[in-house]
Scaffold this active site. Structure first.
Site, mmCIF file in Angstrom:
data_model
loop_
_atom_site.group_PDB
_atom_site.id
_atom_site.type_symbol
_atom_site.label_atom_id
_atom_site.label_comp_id
_atom_site.label_asym_id
_atom_site.label_seq_id
_atom_site.Cartn_x
_atom_site.Cartn_y
_atom_site.Cartn_z
ATOM 1 N N THR A 20 -9.598 1.378 0.024
ATOM 2 C CA THR A 20 -9.986 0.399 1.080
ATOM 3 C C THR A 20 -9.058 0.061 2.198
ATOM 4 O OG1 THR A 20 -9.826 -1.457 -0.154
ATOM 5 C CG2 THR A 20 -12.149 -0.199 -0.541
ATOM 6 N N ASP A 21 -9.600 -0.493 3.325
ATOM 7 C CA ASP A 21 -8.589 -1.068 4.110
ATOM 8 C C ASP A 21 -8.533 -2.512 4.088
ATOM 9 O OD1 ASP A 21 -10.930 -1.778 5.498
ATOM 10 O OD2 ASP A 21 -10.622 -0.350 7.148
ATOM 11 N N ALA A 22 -7.784 -2.996 5.117
ATOM 12 C CA ALA A 22 -7.653 -4.524 5.345
ATOM 13 C C ALA A 22 -9.069 -5.129 5.421
ATOM 14 C CB ALA A 22 -6.689 -4.798 6.413
#
Length: 136
Positions: A20-22
């Site tokens: 996942t990203d931020a």
């Protein structure tokens, strides 16, 4: 030669923190990793183990082209169903149609062209007929 396989191979992929990203959704490039895993397991299920194939033939598959369309994001802990099926077959390359699903929701879809090359020179070559027979 063009051939379409009606049913797709399915491979489960769980979404982890590292995917996942931020924003808490799957980073877009990670779908290519998910597709790679599904393609590899699809080939393995057909009796084509890539490392052994390279050792036996001196050749290997490489990705030469991708086209991806994103529909909906996947999130942490989602269990995805990633598919792979032969969309086009040729003597030197194959086009694999792939999708990532979460339940009944299509998240991402695309095509990946894989070409056959001589492993030592990386020059294009013909896919061994024994491999084509298993895939088409």
């Amino acid at each position: 030669m063009t051939h379409t396989t009606p049913t797709a191979f399915e491979h489960p992929v769980r979404v982890y923190w590292e995917d996942t990203d931020a924003g808490g959704i799957v980073f877009y490039a990670n779908y290519l990793k998910f597709f790679e895993r599904a393609r590899t397991e699809w080939l393995r299920a057909l009796g084509v183990e890539q490392h052994a194939l390279r050792q036996a033939t001196g050749g290997m598959f490489v990705v030469s082209e991708t086209s991806i369309k994103y529909h909906r994001p996947a999130q942490l802990d989602d269990l995805l169903r990633v598919t792979a099926r032969l969309a086009e077959g040729g003597r030197a390359s194959l086009v694999i149609a792939q999708q990532a699903w979460c339940g009944d929701t299509l998240l991402c879809e695309g095509t990946i062209r894989i070409g056959w090359v001589d492993a030592a020179t990386l020059k294009p070559a013909r896919i061994p007929s024994s491999v084509l027979e298993r895939l088409t």
